[in-house]
Design a protein around this motif. Structure first.
Motif, PDB file in Angstrom:
ATOM      1  N   MET A 241      43.436  16.182  -5.388  1.00 35.67           N
ATOM      2  CA  MET A 241      42.850  15.761  -3.968  1.00 35.67           C
ATOM      3  C   MET A 241      41.325  16.226  -3.896  1.00 35.67           C
ATOM      4  SD  MET A 241      45.170  13.488  -2.930  1.00 35.67           S
ATOM      5  CE  MET A 241      44.753  13.251  -0.922  1.00 35.67           C
ATOM      6  N   ILE A 242      40.651  15.394  -3.143  1.00 38.14           N
ATOM      7  CA  ILE A 242      39.247  15.938  -2.778  1.00 38.14           C
ATOM      8  C   ILE A 242      38.939  15.794  -1.096  1.00 38.14           C
ATOM      9  CG2 ILE A 242      36.747  15.600  -2.994  1.00 38.14           C
ATOM     10  CD1 ILE A 242      37.610  13.804  -5.748  1.00 38.14           C
ATOM     11  N   PRO A 243      38.780  17.083  -0.564  1.00 36.94           N
ATOM     12  CA  PRO A 243      38.711  17.221   0.703  1.00 36.94           C
ATOM     13  C   PRO A 243      37.427  16.517   0.991  1.00 36.94           C
ATOM     14  CG  PRO A 243      38.317  19.277  -0.040  1.00 36.94           C
ATOM     15  CD  PRO A 243      38.836  18.495  -1.303  1.00 36.94           C
ATOM     16  N   GLU A 254      33.348  27.975   6.733  1.00 36.74           N
ATOM     17  CA  GLU A 254      33.938  28.707   5.754  1.00 36.74           C
ATOM     18  C   GLU A 254      34.684  27.715   5.031  1.00 36.74           C
ATOM     19  OE1 GLU A 254      37.133  31.966   4.980  1.00 36.74           O
ATOM     20  OE2 GLU A 254      35.778  32.126   6.702  1.00 36.74           O
ATOM     21  N   THR A 255      34.864  27.312   3.686  1.00 32.66           N
ATOM     22  CA  THR A 255      35.943  26.727   3.028  1.00 32.66           C
ATOM     23  C   THR A 255      36.196  27.428   2.038  1.00 32.66           C
ATOM     24  OG1 THR A 255      34.083  25.707   1.536  1.00 32.66           O
ATOM     25  CG2 THR A 255      34.572  24.483   3.675  1.00 32.66           C
ATOM     26  N   ASP A 256      37.447  26.906   1.362  1.00 31.35           N
ATOM     27  CA  ASP A 256      37.804  27.730   0.072  1.00 31.35           C
ATOM     28  C   ASP A 256      37.058  27.305  -1.172  1.00 31.35           C
ATOM     29  OD1 ASP A 256      39.335  25.195  -0.514  1.00 31.35           O
ATOM     30  OD2 ASP A 256      41.121  26.185  -0.021  1.00 31.35           O
ATOM     31  N   LYS A 257      37.717  27.432  -2.459  1.00 30.04           N
ATOM     32  CA  LYS A 257      36.948  27.024  -3.458  1.00 30.04           C
ATOM     33  C   LYS A 257      37.121  25.577  -3.876  1.00 30.04           C
ATOM     34  CE  LYS A 257      40.726  28.742  -6.468  1.00 30.04           C
ATOM     35  NZ  LYS A 257      40.981  29.477  -7.458  1.00 30.04           N
ATOM     36  N   GLU A 268      41.288  26.844  14.885  1.00 33.65           N
ATOM     37  CA  GLU A 268      39.794  27.420  14.814  1.00 33.65           C
ATOM     38  C   GLU A 268      39.368  27.814  13.543  1.00 33.65           C
ATOM     39  OE1 GLU A 268      40.040  29.408  19.295  1.00 33.65           O
ATOM     40  OE2 GLU A 268      40.823  30.428  17.551  1.00 33.65           O
ATOM     41  N   THR A 269      38.142  27.242  13.469  1.00 37.43           N
ATOM     42  CA  THR A 269      37.375  27.568  12.113  1.00 37.43           C
ATOM     43  C   THR A 269      36.770  29.077  12.265  1.00 37.43           C
ATOM     44  OG1 THR A 269      35.373  26.452  12.545  1.00 37.43           O
ATOM     45  CG2 THR A 269      37.278  25.393  11.400  1.00 37.43           C
ATOM     46  N   ASN A 270      35.735  29.519  11.334  1.00 38.25           N
ATOM     47  CA  ASN A 270      34.954  30.743  11.427  1.00 38.25           C
ATOM     48  C   ASN A 270      33.802  30.358  12.410  1.00 38.25           C
ATOM     49  OD1 ASN A 270      33.968  28.940   9.196  1.00 38.25           O
ATOM     50  ND2 ASN A 270      32.313  30.411   9.115  1.00 38.25           N
ATOM     51  N   LEU A 271      33.625  29.067  12.906  1.00 38.83           N
ATOM     52  CA  LEU A 271      32.566  28.890  13.842  1.00 38.83           C
ATOM     53  C   LEU A 271      32.952  28.571  15.167  1.00 38.83           C
ATOM     54  CD1 LEU A 271      30.336  26.652  11.662  1.00 38.83           C
ATOM     55  CD2 LEU A 271      30.062  29.138  11.795  1.00 38.83           C
ATOM     56  N   GLU A 272      32.512  29.014  16.131  1.00 38.67           N
ATOM     57  CA  GLU A 272      33.072  28.952  17.544  1.00 38.67           C
ATOM     58  C   GLU A 272      32.745  27.303  18.008  1.00 38.67           C
ATOM     59  OE1 GLU A 272      31.030  30.450  21.203  1.00 38.67           O
ATOM     60  OE2 GLU A 272      32.183  31.865  21.153  1.00 38.67           O
ATOM     61  N   VAL A 277      41.552  19.950  11.117  1.00 38.44           N
ATOM     62  CA  VAL A 277      43.105  19.529  11.271  1.00 38.44           C
ATOM     63  C   VAL A 277      43.293  18.585  10.422  1.00 38.44           C
ATOM     64  CG1 VAL A 277      43.009  19.685  13.930  1.00 38.44           C
ATOM     65  CG2 VAL A 277      42.182  17.503  12.930  1.00 38.44           C
ATOM     66  N   GLY A 278      44.593  18.505  10.084  1.00 40.48           N
ATOM     67  CA  GLY A 278      44.830  17.277   8.901  1.00 40.48           C
ATOM     68  C   GLY A 278      44.802  17.962   7.504  1.00 40.48           C
ATOM     69  N   ASP A 279      44.405  16.758   6.817  1.00 45.47           N
ATOM     70  CA  ASP A 279      44.368  17.205   5.292  1.00 45.47           C
ATOM     71  C   ASP A 279      43.134  17.643   4.729  1.00 45.47           C
ATOM     72  OD1 ASP A 279      46.746  15.719   5.043  1.00 45.47           O
ATOM     73  OD2 ASP A 279      46.262  13.966   3.916  1.00 45.47           O
ATOM     74  N   ASN A 280      42.047  17.982   5.657  1.00 44.31           N
ATOM     75  CA  ASN A 280      41.035  18.630   5.371  1.00 44.31           C
ATOM     76  C   ASN A 280      41.035  20.007   5.494  1.00 44.31           C
ATOM     77  OD1 ASN A 280      38.646  17.560   7.881  1.00 44.31           O
ATOM     78  ND2 ASN A 280      40.573  18.876   7.984  1.00 44.31           N
ATOM     79  N   ARG A 281      42.097  20.425   6.121  1.00 46.46           N
ATOM     80  CA  ARG A 281      42.449  22.129   6.318  1.00 46.46           C
ATOM     81  C   ARG A 281      43.389  22.565   5.096  1.00 46.46           C
ATOM     82  NH1 ARG A 281      46.516  24.750   8.872  1.00 46.46           N
ATOM     83  NH2 ARG A 281      48.332  23.498   9.755  1.00 46.46           N
ATOM     84  N   VAL A 282      43.246  23.839   4.968  1.00 44.34           N
ATOM     85  CA  VAL A 282      44.195  24.623   4.247  1.00 44.34           C
ATOM     86  C   VAL A 282      45.707  24.378   4.810  1.00 44.34           C
ATOM     87  CG1 VAL A 282      45.044  26.842   3.188  1.00 44.34           C
ATOM     88  CG2 VAL A 282      42.630  26.153   3.079  1.00 44.34           C
TER      89      VAL A 282
END
Length: 404
Positions: A241-243, A254-257, A268-272, A277-282
């Motif tokens: 799968m490709i996010p 921030e994203t993973d490899k 919440e991500t690393n940015l305020e 949400v959903g399939d684009n997150r870990v």
């Protein structure tokens, strides 16, 4: 401003639409930007039988209900592709392919992910008509039928074993020599011992055959170069799968490899002010119901963030007095005692100072903004700018000298 919103949601799948419902219901000016058909991957699913409240429903019909619900709360929709973002300022900037520039106080990323496509004949045209990418979603619709699985990694083998609960036979097409799989050893051993699983080695799939529904596949042997056809009613592709996060590359997010976005329990991500949400997150489970939960959580978190932001801008930055941001926790007696002490001191300097209490349990974004980890803590602001911090360990007279 016409292009300014409280909340912008990028992506119109179940996570994004759920977030839109909650955002609209909270009276936030909310926009959903979606480049394709509303529903994302769900729109390609023939039947859904595991979403609460729907014994059986098609993916497109369920997503129409989601959208209708969001529109009921005055959510706006824009069919556009986002090509760049700027999350560096309080107002988040989003630019689209057709030249629109939009801004929002908070952004929810619900752009999903896409199965890696091999682009072989028949794959796209028969998608949803026998070609599938999710065993949990579609395996039961192949009860008693013959299914082909493409791939030999963990996902392919584990999903293939799941499909055997329904299918008559599952044939796995593997690139490697006999006995060599890319999955973990435990899954490989279980698959080899599964009577309903067969393997075709040193091979790849050249085409999916069929007019309206899958009728078979064309297979090429990589060693001999010869081709053969295998009759089947379903083909599951598990080649990764490709996010859909490529447009976020230079945003500071921030994203993973693999490109997936890590979040906390509040999405919440690393940015305020930015949520994923959903399939684009870990995450562990990628289903409609879990995506909807993600969206609800993020929208509530975004609502609280925007509420804090609005209050801060109207009552703190625009104040004609110096502000004492008092961070406290009702469960910490020391912080409550200090609060009482400080309020007594400020009553003597009411013309110069004003206290703004920040409960660490409910206003986490402010605590994060000023990097407060321990209470009590006091940040002194003048016109929104930090000028100093008080030493909360001092006694009344020492504190009075700090305020003079």
């Amino acid at each position: 401003m016409a292009n300014s919103y409280d909340l912008i949601i990028i992506g119109g799948g179940p996570a994004g639409l759920s977030a839109a419902i909650y955002g609209g219901r909270a009276k936030l000016k909310t926009l959903v930007i979606n480049k394709g058909t509303i529903g994302g991957l769900v729109d390609t699913t023939r039947e859904i039988v595991n979403y609460p409240g729907y014994i059986q429903v098609s993916g497109p019909d369920l997503m129409k209900d989601f959208k209708k619900h969001a529109e009921h709360f005055n959510v706006e929709f824009l069919k556009e592709e986002v090509i760049s973002v700027d999350f560096s300022q309080e107002e988040k900037i989003i630019k689209t392919k057709k030249g629109k520039e939009l801004s929002a106080k908070a952004v929810i990323l619900a752009c999903g992910s896409e199965p890696r496509i091999l682009n072989i004949p028949g794959e796209k045209t028969l998608r949803g008509s026998g070609v599938a990418y999710c065993a949990t979603c579609d395996a039961e619709f192949f009860e008693g039928e013959d299914v082909v699985v493409v791939g030999s990694g963990d996902q392919a083998i584990e999903e293939g074993m799941y499909i055997t609960k329904f299918a008559r036979k599952v044939t796995v097409i593997v690139l490697h020599d006999e006995g060599v799989l890319d999955c973990n050893k435990v899954s490989a051993e279980r698959a080899f011992n599964n009577e309903k699983m067969e393997f075709i080695w040193n091979s790849t799939i050249e085409a999916v055959l069929g007019e309206e529904n899958v009728e078979g596949v064309k297979i090429k042997n990589l060693k001999t170069g010869g081709s053969s056809e295998l009759t089947c009613q379903g083909v599951f592709f598990f080649v990764g799968m490709i996010p859909s996060t490529h447009f976020l590359k230079d945003s500071g997010l921030e994203t993973d490899k693999r490109g997936y976005i890590p979040v906390n329990e509040g999405m919440e991500t690393n940015l305020e002010g930015i949520y994923a949400v959903g399939d684009n997150r870990v995450k562990y489970l990628r289903q409609v119901v879990s995506a909807a939960g993600d969206g609800a959580t993020a929208a509530v978190a975004a609502e609280r963030y925007i509420e804090e932001l609005n209050y801060f801008n109207s009552n703190i930055i625009q104040s004609d007095k110096k502000i004492l941001l008092l961070f406290f926790n009702v469960l910490v007696n020391e912080s409550l005692e200090f609060s009482t002490l400080l309020e007594g001191l400020i009553s003597e300097n009411a013309d110069e100072y004003k206290i703004f209490k920040v409960d660490m349990a409910t206003k986490k974004s402010l605590a994060g903004k000023y990097q407060i980890e321990k209470v009590p803590a006091v940040v002194v602001l003048d016109k929104g700018e930090e000028i100093k911090r008080l030493d909360c360990s001092m006694d009344k007279e020492q504190l009075k000298s700090q305020l003079s």
